[in-house]
Design an enzyme around this catalytic site. Structure first.
Site, PDB file in Angstrom:
ATOM      1  N   LYS A 141       0.855  -1.046   0.095  1.00  0.00           N
ATOM      2  CA  LYS A 141      -0.101  -0.251  -0.105  1.00  0.00           C
ATOM      3  C   LYS A 141       0.835   1.143   0.013  1.00  0.00           C
ATOM      4  O   LYS A 141       0.515   2.281  -0.923  1.00  0.00           O
ATOM      5  CB  LYS A 141      -0.879  -0.039   1.279  1.00  0.00           C
ATOM      6  CG  LYS A 141      -1.992  -1.061   1.391  1.00  0.00           C
ATOM      7  CD  LYS A 141      -3.103  -0.870   2.258  1.00  0.00           C
ATOM      8  CE  LYS A 141      -2.436  -1.107   3.804  1.00  0.00           C
ATOM      9  NZ  LYS A 141      -1.813  -2.195   3.936  1.00  0.00           N
ATOM     10  N   ARG A 147      11.432 -10.790   4.994  1.00  0.00           N
ATOM     11  CA  ARG A 147      12.240  -9.616   5.215  1.00  0.00           C
ATOM     12  C   ARG A 147      13.438  -9.719   5.809  1.00  0.00           C
ATOM     13  O   ARG A 147      13.242 -10.420   7.008  1.00  0.00           O
ATOM     14  CB  ARG A 147      11.444  -8.254   5.287  1.00  0.00           C
ATOM     15  CG  ARG A 147      10.496  -7.849   4.493  1.00  0.00           C
ATOM     16  CD  ARG A 147       9.974  -6.520   4.746  1.00  0.00           C
ATOM     17  NE  ARG A 147       9.070  -6.397   5.840  1.00  0.00           N
ATOM     18  CZ  ARG A 147       7.800  -5.998   5.925  1.00  0.00           C
ATOM     19  NH1 ARG A 147       7.501  -5.263   4.854  1.00  0.00           N
ATOM     20  NH2 ARG A 147       7.339  -5.911   7.002  1.00  0.00           N
ATOM     21  N   ARG A 184      -1.486 -10.507  12.486  1.00  0.00           N
ATOM     22  CA  ARG A 184      -1.979  -9.300  11.832  1.00  0.00           C
ATOM     23  C   ARG A 184      -2.814  -9.309  10.915  1.00  0.00           C
ATOM     24  O   ARG A 184      -3.907  -8.542  10.794  1.00  0.00           O
ATOM     25  CB  ARG A 184      -0.381  -8.532  11.346  1.00  0.00           C
ATOM     26  CG  ARG A 184       0.630  -8.313  12.217  1.00  0.00           C
ATOM     27  CD  ARG A 184       1.753  -7.590  11.746  1.00  0.00           C
ATOM     28  NE  ARG A 184       1.677  -6.685  10.848  1.00  0.00           N
ATOM     29  CZ  ARG A 184       2.525  -6.276   9.778  1.00  0.00           C
ATOM     30  NH1 ARG A 184       3.987  -6.784   9.980  1.00  0.00           N
ATOM     31  NH2 ARG A 184       2.576  -5.218   8.902  1.00  0.00           N
TER      32      ARG A 184
END
Length: 217
Positions: A13, A127, A172
């Site tokens: 986003k 990541r 999440r």
């Protein structure tokens, strides 16, 4: 155009918001930036938010909504804006509608970035961040360092943030499905939702988004 950008964590986003805002010549308004700006400037809303945050509590909707409303009324947002990270729930979406109606304007579109859950987990859990400089980010699949565990830029140690662990990512996602995803149905009932796939290269996703917005302008 007045746009709300929604999608699960890891959908890209922030990246898409920056490109779309530039292409459409409208400000990118993110919740994170709102909080940082109000707190650093010492505004009344910023002081309220900081008090809740320092106490380890969630910032109430009315404070977040107040910050967003103030920002949307700034001169650079007169001809439109792109909201990223707000609204986060149906209550905030309803409050946003009330605020816009009071200013005699309305949303033009809600852009829904769609990504399979397993891809979200892969993107975030893969990541690796440099301990010396957190701006240096690598990925076990998409951007591998030349030497495993070592930053290509400064030689710092690469590590996985606790927030990026698979268990945390799935939690999440649960929060997103429970709290934020319902706003898609809320806006779909108003005929505002434009759903696009957020898979592929960044520029490909941006092109899909721009095409979706142009078709429904």
């Amino acid at each position: 155009m007045r746009i709300v950008l929604v999608g699960p964590p890891g959908a890209g986003k922030g990246t898409q918001a920056a490109f779309l805002a530039k292409n459409l010549s409208i400000p990118h308004i993110s919740t994170g930036d709102l909080f940082r700006a109000n707190i650093s400037q010492g505004t009344e809303l910023g002081k309220q938010a900081k008090a809740f945050m320092d106490a380890g509590n969630l910032v109430p909707d009315e404070v977040t909504i107040g910050m967003a409303k103030d920002r949307m009324e700034q001169p650079d947002a007169v001809n439109g804006f792109l909201l990223d990270g707000f609204p986060r729930n149906v209550s905030q979406a309803e409050a946003l509608d009330v605020a816009l109606k009071a200013d005699e304007v309305k949303l033009d579109a809600v852009l829904d970035l769609e990504v399979p859950e397993d891809e979200v987990v892969k993107r975030i859990a893969g990541r690796r961040i440099c301990r010396k400089d957190s701006a240096h980010v690598f990925h076990v699949s998409y951007k591998q360092p030349k030497q495993e565990g070592v930053c290509d830029v400064c030689g710092g140690e690469l590590y996985q943030r606790e927030d990026d662990s698979e268990d945390t990512v799935r939690k999440r996602l649960e929060v997103y499905h429970t709290q934020t995803e319902p706003i898609i149905d809320y806006y779909r009932a108003q005929g505002l939702v434009r759903t696009i796939s957020a898979l592929g290269k960044v520029d490909e996703v941006t092109t899909r988004a721009m095409d979706a917005l142009k078709r429904d302008k």
